[in-house]
Motif scaffolding. Sequence first.
Motif, PDB file in Angstrom:
ATOM      1  N   ALA A 182      34.581  63.420  57.751  1.00  9.16           N
ATOM      2  CA  ALA A 182      33.498  63.170  58.689  1.00  9.16           C
ATOM      3  C   ALA A 182      33.814  63.795  60.035  1.00  9.16           C
ATOM      4  O   ALA A 182      34.983  64.048  60.359  1.00  9.16           O
ATOM      5  N   VAL A 183      32.753  64.066  60.811  1.00  7.36           N
ATOM      6  CA  VAL A 183      32.883  64.534  62.186  1.00  7.36           C
ATOM      7  C   VAL A 183      32.717  63.328  63.101  1.00  7.36           C
ATOM      8  O   VAL A 183      31.737  62.578  62.968  1.00  7.36           O
ATOM      9  N   MET A 184      33.662  63.118  63.984  1.00  8.56           N
ATOM     10  CA  MET A 184      33.600  61.969  64.880  1.00  8.56           C
ATOM     11  C   MET A 184      34.190  62.354  66.223  1.00  8.56           C
ATOM     12  O   MET A 184      34.792  63.422  66.378  1.00  8.56           O
ATOM     13  N   THR A 185      33.984  61.465  67.188  1.00  9.63           N
ATOM     14  CA  THR A 185      34.553  61.702  68.515  1.00  9.63           C
ATOM     15  C   THR A 185      35.988  61.210  68.557  1.00  9.63           C
ATOM     16  O   THR A 185      36.423  60.416  67.710  1.00  9.63           O
ATOM     17  N   VAL A 186      36.694  61.683  69.566  1.00 14.16           N
ATOM     18  CA  VAL A 186      38.093  61.275  69.710  1.00 14.16           C
ATOM     19  C   VAL A 186      38.221  59.778  69.955  1.00 14.16           C
ATOM     20  O   VAL A 186      39.100  59.131  69.394  1.00 14.16           O
ATOM     21  N   PRO A 187      37.377  59.146  70.799  1.00 13.72           N
ATOM     22  CA  PRO A 187      37.482  57.680  70.940  1.00 13.72           C
ATOM     23  C   PRO A 187      37.309  56.948  69.622  1.00 13.72           C
ATOM     24  O   PRO A 187      37.981  55.950  69.376  1.00 13.72           O
ATOM     25  N   GLU A 188      36.388  57.439  68.754  1.00  8.46           N
ATOM     26  CA  GLU A 188      36.228  56.799  67.447  1.00  8.46           C
ATOM     27  C   GLU A 188      37.490  56.948  66.607  1.00  8.46           C
ATOM     28  O   GLU A 188      37.907  56.014  65.919  1.00  8.46           O
ATOM     29  N   LEU A 189      38.111  58.134  66.672  1.00  8.27           N
ATOM     30  CA  LEU A 189      39.350  58.344  65.924  1.00  8.27           C
ATOM     31  C   LEU A 189      40.464  57.446  66.444  1.00  8.27           C
ATOM     32  O   LEU A 189      41.215  56.846  65.658  1.00  8.27           O
ATOM     33  N   GLU A 190      40.580  57.354  67.783  1.00 10.15           N
ATOM     34  CA  GLU A 190      41.619  56.494  68.351  1.00 10.15           C
ATOM     35  C   GLU A 190      41.399  55.043  67.972  1.00 10.15           C
ATOM     36  O   GLU A 190      42.350  54.284  67.749  1.00 10.15           O
ATOM     37  N   GLY A 191      40.135  54.632  67.898  1.00 10.60           N
ATOM     38  CA  GLY A 191      39.851  53.263  67.493  1.00 10.60           C
ATOM     39  C   GLY A 191      40.289  52.986  66.062  1.00 10.60           C
ATOM     40  O   GLY A 191      40.794  51.900  65.756  1.00 10.60           O
ATOM     41  N   ILE A 192      40.099  53.972  65.173  1.00  8.54           N
ATOM     42  CA  ILE A 192      40.536  53.802  63.783  1.00  8.54           C
ATOM     43  C   ILE A 192      42.054  53.664  63.714  1.00  8.54           C
ATOM     44  O   ILE A 192      42.584  52.813  62.994  1.00  8.54           O
ATOM     45  N   LEU A 193      42.780  54.506  64.462  1.00  2.41           N
ATOM     46  CA  LEU A 193      44.247  54.455  64.432  1.00  2.41           C
ATOM     47  C   LEU A 193      44.777  53.146  65.002  1.00  2.41           C
ATOM     48  O   LEU A 193      45.804  52.630  64.547  1.00  2.41           O
TER      49      LEU A 193
END
Length: 539
Positions: free
Chosen positions: A452-463
């Motif tokens: 998926a394409v996502m923003t960096v804040p969304e990625l950081e939230g997943i981590l």
Amino acid sequence: MSVLLETSAGDITIDLFVKDAPKCCENISFLKLCKIKYYNYSPVYNIQPNFSFQSGDPIGPEAKGSDGGSSIWGLPDGVTKRTRRPERMTFRPEISKHRKHSERGTVSMATTVSKTNPDDRLASSQFIITLGEKIEDLDGKAAIFGEVVEGFHALEKINATFTDHSGRPLQDIRILHTVVLDDPYDDPEGLVEPPSSPLPSTEQRATVRIAHDEVLEENTDPEKLEKVRREREARAQALTLELIGDLPSADITPPEQILFVCKLNPVTRDEDLELIFSRFGKILSCEVIRDKTTGDSLQYAFIEFGSKEDCERAYFKMQGVLIDDHRIHVDFSQSVSKLSADWRQGAKSDTARSRGGFGGIDSLERRRQYRGEEGGRSRGDRYDYVFDKSERQRRSENADSRGKPRSRSPPRRDRDKGRHERYDRDRDGRDRVLVYHHHHDVSKSIVPDGLAVMTVPELEGILQKHTNLQRTSKPLARGSLSVEIYERDLMTESQKSQWAGMPNYESNVAGVTVPWKVVLGKLVGSKDFDDLVILSAKR
């Protein structure tokens, strides 16, 4: 008290520890046996490089007539090397507990276990001289009685000599003469000192393989002599560069994961080469070398791969390939300029030693993708003749002020500024990334459909939410429709150094189809999605 051994490898002077081992010093070769010339023409044998060598058997341990040597109590004859009291050939030496074989040149008596009492060790005339430091295997087994104080050049020559499987030199090394410099003890009763130095006996001459004074035939092959001359000349030049500080070491070798590519078309660019060579593996840097004044391509480049195996595959597959109508030549790089520059930079730092080693290792681990990348190397760290835009612009302005014409070379596009930043900003000011979650069960993937394409804040939230995941990245080649994921792509840099030798390190674990939006964006020159972010379970 001292004894001088004149050997075919050079003179060796030995000081004796009389207080620690008075019986050894009085009864073996270094005093009384040396005095009667018992060791004249004795061979050096059992050479173990950087460990020790042994001598003391006047005929040699491999000779059929050898009796292993005799102590002075056996009253041996200095001329015939035969004992008159066979029952007194051996004795119990003193083994000092506080002296160790810790220094090179330690002299000790070779011993063997007694046949009648396993707790006792017996010695005769054979002795050992260490060729290295901290030889703990000899402690408690060999009786130390002296040390070498002069003649270490002879020890180095013995240590470097060619030997057979048993440690015997291919060309004999012999004790030619012995001189007792100081002897305060009385001679044992019945001891006979020869009037002069005796000649080698028949048995001793029979053990000669290649005489110590025999001049071997020199190599007269012109090709081999020229090869030796070139190797010596190259070694001398390397030592000179090391002395003046241009090389960190004369023995430095070029990196094994860098390719040298030449015969390029002048129009070939860095990203063109990266796109072509990226199919063989991850590329850390791809650099076409350019004239620092005009900016014109010098028609050769250096490509640095992430692993040695990828570099080797590219070498075998790309030799003679046509690129922009030019048939290129590929070879492994012989340049050490980057290593040398990193070493000099680290050596000048006040905190270099705290980072590990003389020049540190942190700077050697830094990699950049293209010239001008943020956090990359400085101007002096690059290969020679790298294009410097600011310097060229300054020279052009100076030329205009003097009324001279500008260079006719076409202006280069500003490809350096922010060229390979990992994440670029979109119109909303947010970073967008292409994320892939590697999971064997797609239904349990935390990323929709696994990609998926996502923003960096969304990625950081997943981590932050899933602490059992780690993040790695893999570059997306321009125009690629799919990306192959290997086991090594799921590892961080620290993990790669630990798992590089595992059998599945190069195994293919997945194939990811790149969305058309990303493919078209790369084709039209979009800076989005330079890397594929991979989420996987922590190791």
